[in-house]
Design a protein around this motif. Sequence first.
Motif, PDB file in Angstrom:
ATOM      1  N   THR A  59     -37.384  10.016  15.099  1.00 41.41           N
ATOM      2  CA  THR A  59     -37.745   8.765  15.769  1.00 41.41           C
ATOM      3  C   THR A  59     -39.109   8.868  16.448  1.00 41.41           C
ATOM      4  OG1 THR A  59     -36.464   9.438  17.716  1.00 41.41           O
ATOM      5  CG2 THR A  59     -35.366   7.986  16.126  1.00 41.41           C
ATOM      6  N   ALA A  60     -39.458  10.051  16.932  1.00 41.78           N
ATOM      7  CA  ALA A  60     -40.795  10.224  17.508  1.00 41.78           C
ATOM      8  C   ALA A  60     -41.857  10.075  16.415  1.00 41.78           C
ATOM      9  CB  ALA A  60     -40.907  11.580  18.194  1.00 41.78           C
ATOM     10  N   GLY A  61     -41.601  10.626  15.235  1.00 41.91           N
ATOM     11  CA  GLY A  61     -42.527  10.477  14.105  1.00 41.91           C
ATOM     12  C   GLY A  61     -42.661   9.032  13.679  1.00 41.91           C
ATOM     13  N   LEU A  62     -41.549   8.324  13.652  1.00 41.26           N
ATOM     14  CA  LEU A  62     -41.590   6.902  13.309  1.00 41.26           C
ATOM     15  C   LEU A  62     -42.379   6.105  14.344  1.00 41.26           C
ATOM     16  CD1 LEU A  62     -37.915   6.366  12.118  1.00 41.26           C
ATOM     17  CD2 LEU A  62     -39.973   6.408  10.693  1.00 41.26           C
ATOM     18  N   ALA A  63     -42.212   6.450  15.613  1.00 34.53           N
ATOM     19  CA  ALA A  63     -42.962   5.755  16.670  1.00 34.53           C
ATOM     20  C   ALA A  63     -44.456   6.027  16.533  1.00 34.53           C
ATOM     21  CB  ALA A  63     -42.466   6.196  18.034  1.00 34.53           C
ATOM     22  N   ARG A  64     -44.816   7.279  16.207  1.00 33.30           N
ATOM     23  CA  ARG A  64     -46.244   7.606  15.985  1.00 33.30           C
ATOM     24  C   ARG A  64     -46.785   6.833  14.798  1.00 33.30           C
ATOM     25  NH1 ARG A  64     -44.358  12.805  16.836  1.00 33.30           N
ATOM     26  NH2 ARG A  64     -44.543  13.258  14.611  1.00 33.30           N
ATOM     27  N   GLY A  65     -46.005   6.753  13.723  1.00 36.50           N
ATOM     28  CA  GLY A  65     -46.440   5.999  12.540  1.00 36.50           C
ATOM     29  C   GLY A  65     -46.629   4.540  12.843  1.00 36.50           C
ATOM     30  N   ARG A  66     -45.716   3.970  13.580  1.00 27.62           N
ATOM     31  CA  ARG A  66     -45.820   2.569  13.949  1.00 27.62           C
ATOM     32  C   ARG A  66     -47.063   2.339  14.827  1.00 27.62           C
ATOM     33  NH1 ARG A  66     -40.829  -0.526  16.380  1.00 27.62           N
ATOM     34  NH2 ARG A  66     -40.469  -0.918  14.190  1.00 27.62           N
ATOM     35  N   ALA A  67     -47.324   3.282  15.745  1.00 28.51           N
ATOM     36  CA  ALA A  67     -48.490   3.146  16.617  1.00 28.51           C
ATOM     37  C   ALA A  67     -49.788   3.238  15.822  1.00 28.51           C
ATOM     38  CB  ALA A  67     -48.465   4.215  17.707  1.00 28.51           C
ATOM     39  N   ARG A  68     -49.808   4.112  14.822  1.00 30.49           N
ATOM     40  CA  ARG A  68     -51.011   4.262  13.992  1.00 30.49           C
ATOM     41  C   ARG A  68     -51.260   3.019  13.131  1.00 30.49           C
ATOM     42  NH1 ARG A  68     -50.422  10.503  12.050  1.00 30.49           N
ATOM     43  NH2 ARG A  68     -50.921  11.411  14.083  1.00 30.49           N
ATOM     44  N   LEU A  69     -50.157   2.368  12.749  1.00 34.46           N
ATOM     45  CA  LEU A  69     -50.294   1.174  11.933  1.00 34.46           C
ATOM     46  C   LEU A  69     -50.559  -0.073  12.778  1.00 34.46           C
ATOM     47  CD1 LEU A  69     -47.437   1.777   9.341  1.00 34.46           C
ATOM     48  CD2 LEU A  69     -49.905   1.960   8.949  1.00 34.46           C
TER      49      LEU A  69
END
Length: 80
Positions: free
Chosen positions: A68-78
């Motif tokens: 979920t932390a990786g998904l949050a980072r991905g969402r933030a980058r997008l």
Amino acid sequence: MSTGWIVGFVIGIVVVLVVVALVVPILVLAARIGKQAQAINAGLAEAEVNTRPLAALAETIDFADTITAGLARGRARLGG
């Protein structure tokens, strides 16, 4: 044999009978408890086997946090 000896023997026999009358139920109860303890132990062993996977629950939670932390980072980058 004198009356004193007879009274002594009778009192001795009565004492032994009273002790036996008190000890026998205790021994019967102890045997019953022993049988129940075996059944309880078997149930606990089964419960231990059934709940063994819960030991890995903390590891699963750690993996879920990482994902979920990786998904949050991905969402933030997008930009989301």
